[in-house]
Design a protein around this motif. Structure first.
Motif, mmCIF file in Angstrom:
data_model
loop_
_atom_site.group_PDB
_atom_site.id
_atom_site.type_symbol
_atom_site.label_atom_id
_atom_site.label_comp_id
_atom_site.label_asym_id
_atom_site.label_seq_id
_atom_site.Cartn_x
_atom_site.Cartn_y
_atom_site.Cartn_z
ATOM 1 N N GLY A 48 -4.162 1.077 -7.515
ATOM 2 C CA GLY A 48 -3.018 0.278 -7.077
ATOM 3 C C GLY A 48 -2.544 0.633 -5.681
ATOM 4 O O GLY A 48 -2.161 -0.238 -4.908
ATOM 5 N N THR A 49 -2.582 1.908 -5.343
ATOM 6 C CA THR A 49 -2.125 2.308 -4.012
ATOM 7 C C THR A 49 -3.114 1.909 -2.925
ATOM 8 O O THR A 49 -2.749 1.837 -1.759
ATOM 9 C CB THR A 49 -1.884 3.827 -3.923
ATOM 10 N N GLY A 50 -4.340 1.631 -3.301
ATOM 11 C CA GLY A 50 -5.341 1.235 -2.318
ATOM 12 C C GLY A 50 -5.345 -0.246 -1.996
ATOM 13 O O GLY A 50 -6.095 -0.691 -1.136
ATOM 14 N N VAL A 51 -4.501 -1.026 -2.659
ATOM 15 C CA VAL A 51 -4.471 -2.473 -2.442
ATOM 16 C C VAL A 51 -3.423 -2.804 -1.391
ATOM 17 O O VAL A 51 -2.255 -2.435 -1.528
ATOM 18 C CB VAL A 51 -4.163 -3.213 -3.768
ATOM 19 N N ASP A 52 -3.826 -3.513 -0.374
ATOM 20 C CA ASP A 52 -2.909 -3.993 0.661
ATOM 21 C C ASP A 52 -2.570 -5.447 0.320
ATOM 22 O O ASP A 52 -3.277 -6.372 0.715
ATOM 23 C CB ASP A 52 -3.573 -3.884 2.033
ATOM 24 N N VAL A 53 -1.494 -5.634 -0.446
ATOM 25 C CA VAL A 53 -1.146 -6.954 -0.969
ATOM 26 C C VAL A 53 -0.879 -7.978 0.139
ATOM 27 O O VAL A 53 -1.394 -9.095 0.070
ATOM 28 C CB VAL A 53 0.035 -6.861 -1.961
ATOM 29 N N PRO A 54 -0.101 -7.672 1.178
ATOM 30 C CA PRO A 54 0.110 -8.689 2.227
ATOM 31 C C PRO A 54 -1.206 -9.139 2.885
ATOM 32 O O PRO A 54 -1.417 -10.323 3.111
ATOM 33 C CB PRO A 54 1.012 -7.988 3.236
ATOM 34 N N ARG A 55 -2.083 -8.188 3.163
ATOM 35 C CA ARG A 55 -3.380 -8.556 3.760
ATOM 36 C C ARG A 55 -4.204 -9.380 2.780
ATOM 37 O O ARG A 55 -4.853 -10.352 3.154
ATOM 38 C CB ARG A 55 -4.134 -7.303 4.160
ATOM 39 N N LEU A 56 -4.184 -8.982 1.518
ATOM 40 C CA LEU A 56 -4.919 -9.721 0.498
ATOM 41 C C LEU A 56 -4.377 -11.139 0.380
ATOM 42 O O LEU A 56 -5.139 -12.098 0.264
ATOM 43 C CB LEU A 56 -4.826 -8.993 -0.845
ATOM 44 N N ALA A 57 -3.070 -11.298 0.438
ATOM 45 C CA ALA A 57 -2.463 -12.629 0.343
ATOM 46 C C ALA A 57 -2.835 -13.498 1.539
ATOM 47 O O ALA A 57 -3.029 -14.708 1.397
ATOM 48 C CB ALA A 57 -0.942 -12.498 0.243
ATOM 49 N N ARG A 58 -2.924 -12.888 2.727
ATOM 50 C CA ARG A 58 -3.297 -13.647 3.924
ATOM 51 C C ARG A 58 -4.761 -14.067 3.913
ATOM 52 O O ARG A 58 -5.101 -15.163 4.336
ATOM 53 C CB ARG A 58 -3.056 -12.804 5.183
ATOM 54 N N THR A 59 -5.624 -13.192 3.473
ATOM 55 C CA THR A 59 -7.058 -13.439 3.618
ATOM 56 C C THR A 59 -7.731 -13.994 2.373
ATOM 57 O O THR A 59 -8.803 -14.577 2.480
ATOM 58 C CB THR A 59 -7.783 -12.145 4.021
ATOM 59 N N ALA A 60 -7.119 -13.802 1.236
ATOM 60 C CA ALA A 60 -7.821 -14.186 0.004
ATOM 61 C C ALA A 60 -6.838 -14.657 -1.062
ATOM 62 O O ALA A 60 -6.659 -14.019 -2.093
ATOM 63 C CB ALA A 60 -8.641 -13.011 -0.504
ATOM 64 N N ARG A 61 -6.222 -15.796 -0.825
ATOM 65 C CA ARG A 61 -5.226 -16.294 -1.787
ATOM 66 C C ARG A 61 -5.844 -16.640 -3.140
ATOM 67 O O ARG A 61 -5.287 -16.306 -4.174
ATOM 68 C CB ARG A 61 -4.515 -17.516 -1.221
ATOM 69 N N ARG A 62 -6.977 -17.301 -3.109
ATOM 70 C CA ARG A 62 -7.597 -17.701 -4.385
ATOM 71 C C ARG A 62 -7.975 -16.497 -5.248
ATOM 72 O O ARG A 62 -7.654 -16.460 -6.438
ATOM 73 C CB ARG A 62 -8.799 -18.599 -4.144
ATOM 74 N N PRO A 63 -8.640 -15.462 -4.693
ATOM 75 C CA PRO A 63 -8.924 -14.281 -5.517
ATOM 76 C C PRO A 63 -7.658 -13.583 -6.013
ATOM 77 O O PRO A 63 -7.621 -13.075 -7.130
ATOM 78 C CB PRO A 63 -9.730 -13.365 -4.591
ATOM 79 N N LEU A 64 -6.608 -13.568 -5.178
ATOM 80 C CA LEU A 64 -5.349 -12.950 -5.591
ATOM 81 C C LEU A 64 -4.747 -13.703 -6.770
ATOM 82 O O LEU A 64 -4.320 -13.103 -7.758
ATOM 83 C CB LEU A 64 -4.363 -12.911 -4.426
ATOM 84 N N VAL A 65 -4.738 -15.026 -6.691
ATOM 85 C CA VAL A 65 -4.208 -15.838 -7.787
ATOM 86 C C VAL A 65 -5.077 -15.673 -9.034
ATOM 87 O O VAL A 65 -4.562 -15.539 -10.147
ATOM 88 C CB VAL A 65 -4.113 -17.321 -7.365
ATOM 89 N N LEU A 66 -6.387 -15.667 -8.846
ATOM 90 C CA LEU A 66 -7.288 -15.486 -9.982
ATOM 91 C C LEU A 66 -7.090 -14.124 -10.636
ATOM 92 O O LEU A 66 -7.045 -14.003 -11.864
ATOM 93 C CB LEU A 66 -8.734 -15.647 -9.529
ATOM 94 N N GLY A 67 -6.945 -13.089 -9.816
ATOM 95 C CA GLY A 67 -6.699 -11.748 -10.358
ATOM 96 C C GLY A 67 -5.386 -11.672 -11.114
ATOM 97 O O GLY A 67 -5.300 -11.071 -12.182
ATOM 98 N N ALA A 68 -4.352 -12.284 -10.553
ATOM 99 C CA ALA A 68 -3.041 -12.286 -11.224
ATOM 100 C C ALA A 68 -3.113 -13.065 -12.536
ATOM 101 O O ALA A 68 -2.576 -12.624 -13.558
ATOM 102 C CB ALA A 68 -1.980 -12.879 -10.308
#
Length: 87
Positions: A48-68
């Motif tokens: 969890g500490t290794g995830v950069d959520v803002p960067r992930l949201a900017r670059t990979a919205r679909r994977p972020l939504v799929l993961g959530a």
């Protein structure tokens, strides 16, 4: 060349065999269970500490939504199973 059977699989099978013999005292299995929980929580925290959520949201919205969505689905199924199977 990769081994036919990974080492962790052999280690897991060895642990299963040792545990199923009943030769280990209860204090050892209880301690191992507590240690397993602590190490699992530490691993999840480290992931969890290794995830950069803002960067992930900017670059990979679909994977972020799929993961959530996957996390919500797995959590919901797990909760439903506990509520249905618990006495």
């Amino acid at each position: 060349r990769a081994p036919l059977v990974p080492g962790f699989v052999l280690g897991f099978l060895a642990a299963v065999l040792v545990r199923s013999t009943g030769l280990l005292p209860d204090v050892v299995t209880d301690t191992a269970q507590q240690l397993t929980t602590i190490l699992f929580v530490a691993a999840m925290f480290a992931l969890g500490t290794g995830v950069d959520v803002p960067r992930l949201a900017r670059t990979a919205r679909r994977p972020l939504v799929l993961g959530a969505a996957g996390a919500v689905a797995v959590s919901g199924i797990g909760l439903a199973a506990v509520l249905l199977l618990a006495p």
